[in-house]
Design an enzyme around this catalytic site. Structure first.
Site, mmCIF file in Angstrom:
data_model
loop_
_atom_site.group_PDB
_atom_site.id
_atom_site.type_symbol
_atom_site.label_atom_id
_atom_site.label_comp_id
_atom_site.label_asym_id
_atom_site.label_seq_id
_atom_site.Cartn_x
_atom_site.Cartn_y
_atom_site.Cartn_z
ATOM 1 N N LYS A 75 2.485 3.231 16.374
ATOM 2 C CA LYS A 75 3.440 2.361 17.068
ATOM 3 C C LYS A 75 2.943 2.009 18.462
ATOM 4 O O LYS A 75 3.044 0.858 18.902
ATOM 5 C CB LYS A 75 4.806 3.057 17.187
ATOM 6 C CG LYS A 75 5.603 3.098 15.892
ATOM 7 C CD LYS A 75 6.857 3.970 16.069
ATOM 8 C CE LYS A 75 7.564 4.178 14.740
ATOM 9 N NZ LYS A 75 8.671 5.157 14.852
ATOM 10 N N HIS A 89 9.668 10.634 28.989
ATOM 11 C CA HIS A 89 8.357 10.594 28.332
ATOM 12 C C HIS A 89 7.298 10.262 29.382
ATOM 13 O O HIS A 89 7.400 9.255 30.083
ATOM 14 C CB HIS A 89 8.319 9.492 27.274
ATOM 15 C CG HIS A 89 9.036 9.829 25.997
ATOM 16 N ND1 HIS A 89 9.717 11.008 25.794
ATOM 17 C CD2 HIS A 89 9.163 9.123 24.836
ATOM 18 C CE1 HIS A 89 10.234 11.005 24.573
ATOM 19 N NE2 HIS A 89 9.919 9.875 23.971
ATOM 20 N N GLN A 121 5.921 13.944 25.431
ATOM 21 C CA GLN A 121 7.211 13.391 25.029
ATOM 22 C C GLN A 121 8.328 14.432 24.996
ATOM 23 O O GLN A 121 8.130 15.556 24.527
ATOM 24 C CB GLN A 121 7.058 12.701 23.665
ATOM 25 C CG GLN A 121 6.126 11.504 23.757
ATOM 26 C CD GLN A 121 6.010 10.714 22.477
ATOM 27 O OE1 GLN A 121 4.917 10.453 22.006
ATOM 28 N NE2 GLN A 121 7.130 10.307 21.910
ATOM 29 N N CYS A 178 10.144 4.083 22.185
ATOM 30 C CA CYS A 178 10.351 4.564 23.557
ATOM 31 C C CYS A 178 9.033 4.840 24.284
ATOM 32 O O CYS A 178 8.932 4.641 25.498
ATOM 33 C CB CYS A 178 11.219 5.820 23.552
ATOM 34 S SG CYS A 178 10.713 7.077 22.374
ATOM 35 N N VAL A 216 21.716 8.011 22.459
ATOM 36 C CA VAL A 216 21.461 6.689 23.034
ATOM 37 C C VAL A 216 22.759 5.891 23.104
ATOM 38 O O VAL A 216 23.016 5.179 24.076
ATOM 39 C CB VAL A 216 20.383 5.937 22.223
ATOM 40 C CG1 VAL A 216 20.248 4.492 22.705
ATOM 41 C CG2 VAL A 216 19.036 6.658 22.335
ATOM 42 N N THR A 268 27.773 6.620 18.628
ATOM 43 C CA THR A 268 28.129 8.028 18.863
ATOM 44 C C THR A 268 26.943 8.915 19.214
ATOM 45 O O THR A 268 27.126 10.067 19.594
ATOM 46 C CB THR A 268 28.808 8.605 17.593
ATOM 47 O OG1 THR A 268 27.893 8.438 16.497
ATOM 48 C CG2 THR A 268 30.097 7.877 17.276
ATOM 49 N N GLY A 269 25.719 8.393 19.134
ATOM 50 C CA GLY A 269 24.540 9.226 19.364
ATOM 51 C C GLY A 269 24.202 9.403 20.835
ATOM 52 O O GLY A 269 24.948 8.973 21.718
ATOM 53 N N SER A 292 32.158 8.716 11.447
ATOM 54 C CA SER A 292 32.627 8.715 12.838
ATOM 55 C C SER A 292 33.778 7.740 13.080
ATOM 56 O O SER A 292 34.296 7.658 14.203
ATOM 57 C CB SER A 292 31.471 8.351 13.774
ATOM 58 O OG SER A 292 30.457 9.320 13.696
ATOM 59 N N SER A 317 14.446 14.971 23.622
ATOM 60 C CA SER A 317 15.508 14.008 23.321
ATOM 61 C C SER A 317 14.990 12.778 22.589
ATOM 62 O O SER A 317 15.785 12.005 22.063
ATOM 63 C CB SER A 317 16.231 13.578 24.599
ATOM 64 O OG SER A 317 15.317 13.002 25.507
ATOM 65 N N GLY A 318 13.666 12.609 22.542
ATOM 66 C CA GLY A 318 13.089 11.570 21.698
ATOM 67 C C GLY A 318 13.425 11.791 20.235
ATOM 68 O O GLY A 318 13.369 10.864 19.426
#
Lengths: 355, 355
Positions: free
Chosen positions: B229, B258, B158, B131, B16, B13-14, B42, B161-162
């Site tokens: 990361k 990004h 970035q 990402c 992504v 549902t997100g 959900s 929406s990240g």
């Protein structure tokens, strides 16, 4: 008592000109006459310098008569023509254009790095560096003095106002059109279609909700003029002709405040604690570095502020003798008007001492 | 004919998740059942996958029965709990969370760099990288294969929406409030006063007309989780455990896409011409590099696009065997959904070949 010196602001009507007038007003007592000069188009305009209302005079051969120090903020080719005219009249010119910066007979001065160079001006001209370079120099000068700067890799986040009024107005106009329209700039809602081609000026592409990896004009081998300025001007101001510099300059949708990510390598061992000690004591540097309390430099907090801000200082994990940090400065202040004012202060004291 | 495999989208549902559904719909013919799974909150929601309308099922021990491959896009701690449950049922899990990425028994796969690692998954789990890392890898992998990557210094730009829906909505709400109001964010017109403290969430500071040098949570010695990361995941995916990495991550007021400035040093001599040749032929890389015609990668042109874009490639002036370049990728596509789909494609072909 010594005669008070007379100062001119040449290019008094622009974005930087308005800040110059504000800064001169603050130190009005140091000066005799303050004269505002601009293109013939702006002549006759009435502008404020503190409580005074002054009439802008058109640039011309006689307009520099009686002036001791002149701040120039004009396009390169206009500075190229008029700076020598003023200098020939005995005026000490502090020029913000790029035209004279790399001339070996013109010192490029940032008081945090090379204040003594201001007195050595065989042509009567002192250059003011690029706004991106000037944001870096106070931090670099302090760290260089302590650790010996060997190389740096720099990525910039430059504000729209670096392109003057036109840039700033273009960003606001784009934001006005895009507004907070949900979904603009996401899949199926192309920002280029929303804005249309008219908004490609002056950055070459929309700047709202975008970043544009191009600042300045194109030079050989894919470099921009801005990227080469960061390299060449940093070397000259810091007196490090062999400094290794990698620079990529990017425009971001910010009104005021140039930010930069810096990866710097030094000749001797570094620690964050010692870098903090050095930078906390450095002139023109605000150490803003308490990340866990969300204290780090940002453009919105740099606006109207003197000096430069540095934070996010970390010891590099994989590179010996190296630091990562984040530098921000108001590109209209330390990046332009304030540095010119600080250099003029050096010259004023020198000339007054000679009287 | 072989049985068609069944696939699940967990976290359907997100932001992504919606892209996952779009991408799965495009290759619908490759799959038997497509199952949508999300939190109990959900469950029951009707969502489209192409022409089909599917009902979201609540995550639970039995919901993975009959599934062959599951894409997980859940918060770290939720993945930590449910990924092993699915894997224990024999499901091959492709997990987008950070939780399993550095586990030596979990391969971290980007098909442009290490497609073979997908088959070596002792826990039945394959991790999808961050990402920001994924935007870099296709370019780095191609250059590494040709020149041997030794070190890199990276600065990120970035998108909101990240941070998922919350980040994107916060940026739009801020832009709505700031709009194109002339002068906001310039001297005497403090953006913080215009927006008020309510807009400090979720980035810790306003993002409209600002950049925020903090992405992720704080870790030791002033680093953010995102910066670590980029270093650790790049090393693992590229199979370069000694790769030297300096990374600083910065959030910018962009919706999607990004960007990263990269300064990279190689073991052997580099030229721009040879880098162009290598990158033009590289899988998952669009070479977008004709600067004088204003052709270079930008976030607004990356939106919804597969793969990654690279441009502004220059030979370093002062550093031997080094290149500067600018990389952009849609953080929701190659940075998340698309990479997961590509990895699933590797696994699907492997499992089908075994039938």
């Amino acid at each position: 008592m010594a005669r008070k010196l007379n100062v001119a602001i040449v290019g008094a009507t622009g974005v930087v000109g308005s800040i110059m007038r504000r800064l001169i007003a603050k130190e009005r007592g140091n000066w005799g006459e303050v004269r505002l000069i601009a293109s013939a188009r702006s002549a006759g305009k009435q502008l404020e310098v503190g409580d005074e209302v002054l009439t802008v005079q058109a640039i011309g051969p006689d307009v520099f008569d009686g002036i001791d120090i002149a701040h120039f903020d004009l396009p390169d080719e206009v500075s190229a023509e008029w700076v020598p005219v003023a200098a020939a009249k005995g005026v000490v010119v502090i020029d913000k254009s790029a035209y004279f910066r790399m001339d070996p007979e013109v010192p490029l001065v940032c008081r945090e790095a090379n204040p003594g160079d201001a007195a050595n001006r065989p042509k009567g001209i002192i250059a003011n560096a690029n706004c991106t370079t000037l944001a870096l120099i106070p931090t670099l000068a302090a760290l260089n003095e302590r650790f010996g700067l060997v190389s740096m890799s720099v990525a910039s986040y430059q504000a729209a106002s670096g392109s003057g009024k036109e840039g700033l107005e273009a960003l606001y106009a784009q934001l006005q059109k895009v507004g907070g329209a949900e979904g603009v700039g996401t899949a199926g809602n192309d920002l280029r279609l929303v804005l249309g081609e008219e908004f490609n000026a002056p950055f070459g592409a929309p700047l709202a909700l975008n970043v544009v990896p191009k600042v300045g004009g194109w030079r050989e081998d894919g470099w921009t003029s801005e990227e080469l300025k960061v390299r060449n001007e940093s070397r000259k101001i810091l007196g490090l002709p062999d400094l290794k510099v990698a620079s990529t300059c990017v425009r971001v949708p910010v009104a005021v405040g140039h930010s930069q990510v810096v990866h710097a390598t030094f000749a001797s061992e570094v620690t964050v604690a010692e870098a903090h000690r050095v930078l906390a004591a450095a002139e023109g540097v605000d150490l803003v570095d308490d990340p866990e309390n969300m204290v780090f430099p940002m453009p919105i907090d740099s606006v109207g502020r003197g000096g430069t801000q540095v934070g996010r200082i970390r010891q590099s994990i994989d590179f010996p003798n190296s630091l990562e940090f984040f530098v921000v400065a108001d590109n209209l202040m330390k990046g332009a008007a304030l540095n010119s004012i600080e250099t003029a202060d050096l010259v004023r004291r020198e000339l007054e001492a000679q009287q």
